[in-house]
Write a protein that holds these residues in place. Structure first.
Motif, short mmCIF file in Angstrom:
data_model
loop_
_atom_site.label_atom_id
_atom_site.label_comp_id
_atom_site.label_asym_id
_atom_site.label_seq_id
_atom_site.Cartn_x
_atom_site.Cartn_y
_atom_site.Cartn_z
N LYS A 170 53.88 52.59 -54.79
CA LYS A 170 54.52 51.85 -53.69
C LYS A 170 55.76 51.11 -54.18
CE LYS A 170 50.06 51.15 -51.42
NZ LYS A 170 49.01 50.14 -51.08
N ASP A 171 55.64 50.48 -55.34
CA ASP A 171 56.78 49.74 -55.89
C ASP A 171 57.92 50.69 -56.26
OD1 ASP A 171 55.33 47.43 -55.61
OD2 ASP A 171 54.75 47.28 -57.73
N ALA A 172 57.58 51.84 -56.84
CA ALA A 172 58.61 52.81 -57.19
C ALA A 172 59.30 53.33 -55.94
CB ALA A 172 57.99 53.98 -57.96
N ALA A 173 58.54 53.57 -54.89
CA ALA A 173 59.12 54.05 -53.63
C ALA A 173 60.09 53.03 -53.06
CB ALA A 173 58.01 54.35 -52.62
N ALA A 174 59.73 51.76 -53.13
CA ALA A 174 60.62 50.70 -52.61
C ALA A 174 61.93 50.66 -53.39
CB ALA A 174 59.90 49.36 -52.69
N GLU A 213 65.95 51.81 -52.02
CA GLU A 213 67.12 50.92 -52.12
C GLU A 213 68.25 51.56 -52.92
OE1 GLU A 213 65.67 47.38 -53.89
OE2 GLU A 213 64.40 46.82 -52.17
N ALA A 214 67.93 52.58 -53.73
CA ALA A 214 68.94 53.19 -54.62
C ALA A 214 69.67 54.32 -53.91
CB ALA A 214 68.26 53.69 -55.90
N ALA A 255 73.62 49.10 -63.34
CA ALA A 255 74.71 48.24 -62.85
C ALA A 255 74.41 47.72 -61.45
CB ALA A 255 76.02 49.02 -62.87
N HIS A 256 73.93 48.60 -60.56
CA HIS A 256 73.60 48.17 -59.20
C HIS A 256 72.40 47.23 -59.19
CE1 HIS A 256 76.31 51.36 -57.81
NE2 HIS A 256 76.27 50.79 -56.63
#
Length: 348
Positions: free
Chosen positions: A196-200, A204-205, A339-340
């Motif tokens: 779930k955390d990886a998906a979030a 965003e990326a 960087a982002h």
């Protein structure tokens, strides 16, 4: 002298030893005359096999007094890296005497030696093993990790996604690969906290050169609806072995069915063109060549049971990665991601 990719080959790796590895190199050279090979292994055995292939007369042979056993523990293998054919092939990449190393030997030992010698790239915590799997779509699907890391956190999975997408752009020629995480369901609430955390983070990326499409399930891997499937090495290895076992089951079942009676044998004759297509699709030798992504150098793993055709395909994968400069492209994507991420954190 050719200026094509320089491939260091562990000639003693694989179930068939020098015969398959060197035969595969000869086959690859017929398709790409620019390739350069250095074989590492027992000099007498390797030289005898090379002599059977006149096209390999310009290849270099480097004697190694030892080789890595299939059941040898990685911790034991590391201690013998300097004197084994596998370790010497990897070291050739480290010392820039080769552009990529190829072995069909012990996967755990190959991973441990490669990581120790080449180290991970900046921004990568753990390297991943990535391979192409056949699908019903227009192109194969890239899946990672396939066994290098049994446990992964969200950051590891995000890094795998970045590396897998770079592989898809270089190896499959896809401008914007579709990336999904392997899960027990497609709903956002399903799965572990790491997933779930990886998906979030991946949602965003959106500035990266791939499209994150959420979750996929194991029964969808071969549908051709995704280009890169990301998972931990434990789940990935089980999924890979299950797919390979299913392919063998289908092949054996058809063979048994078509030899059960005279009528079925006649049916086989009529169905032979379609069955040949099925055989090509399911043959693991046509999809051989898994890549360790995230290292400061290229290492390709061939199936231990690969025949010369399979080894040739693994060499093709290695040469393609060299020509497409995948290590640099992964580095560029990771720099962009960091960087982002830093900018977003600073803005809080």
């Amino acid at each position: 002298m050719s200026d094509g990719p320089r491939i260091a080959i562990d000639a003693m790796g694989g179930d068939s030893g020098p015969a398959a590895m060197i035969g595969g190199a000869a086959r690859a050279l017929r398709k790409d005359a620019s390739l350069q090979f250095t074989f590492y292994g027992d000099e007498a055995l390797v030289a005898a096999e090379v002599a059977r292939h006149p096209s390999l007369k310009s290849a270099t042979i480097c004697h190694s007094p030892e080789s890595i056993g299939g059941s040898e523990k990685p911790s034991q293998a590391i201690r013998r890296a300097r004197t084994t054919s596998m370790g010497m092939a990897i070291n050739a990449v480290k010392e820039h005497r080769a552009d990529a190393a190829l072995s069909g030997g012990n996967t755990g030992a190959l991973m441990a030696m490669s990581k120790l010698a080449l180290r991970t790239m900046p921004g990568i915590d753990r390297p991943a093993l990535a391979a192409l799997l056949p699908t019903l779509g227009d192109n194969d699907v890239i899946m990672l990790d396939l066994g290098a890391n049994t446990e992964c956190d969200a950051q590891n999975l995000v890094q795998f996604a970045v590396m897998g997408a770079a592989y898809a752009r270089t190896g499959l020629g896809l401008a914007t690969p579709r990336v999904k995480l392997l899960n027990i369901g497609t709903e956002e609430l399903k799965g572990t906290d790491e997933l779930k955390d990886a998906a979030a983070l991946l949602r965003e990326a959106d500035y990266l050169a791939f499209k994150f499409d959420g979750f996929t399930e194991g029964d969808q891997l071969s549908r051709g609806e995704v280009d890169v499937v990301v998972t931990d090495g434990f789940s990935g290895n089980i999924a890979l072995k299950t797919a390979e076992g299913t392919a063998r089951f289908v092949t054996d079942l058809l063979r048994r069915a078509f030899t059960s009676s005279l009528r079925s044998k006649a049916g086989f004759a009529l169905s032979k063109p379609a069955l040949e297509l099925l055989k090509v699709h399911l043959d693991p030798n046509n999809h051989n060549g898994a890549v360790f992504l995230g290292l400061n150098g290229l290492v390709v793993k061939s199936h231990g049971s690969a025949n010369p055709k399979g080894v040739s395909n693994a060499i093709r994968v290695a040469a393609s990665m060299v020509r497409n400069d995948i290590t640099r492209k992964i580095g560029d994507d990771l720099d962009n991601f960091r960087a982002h991420a830093f900018a977003a954190e600073s803005a809080k």
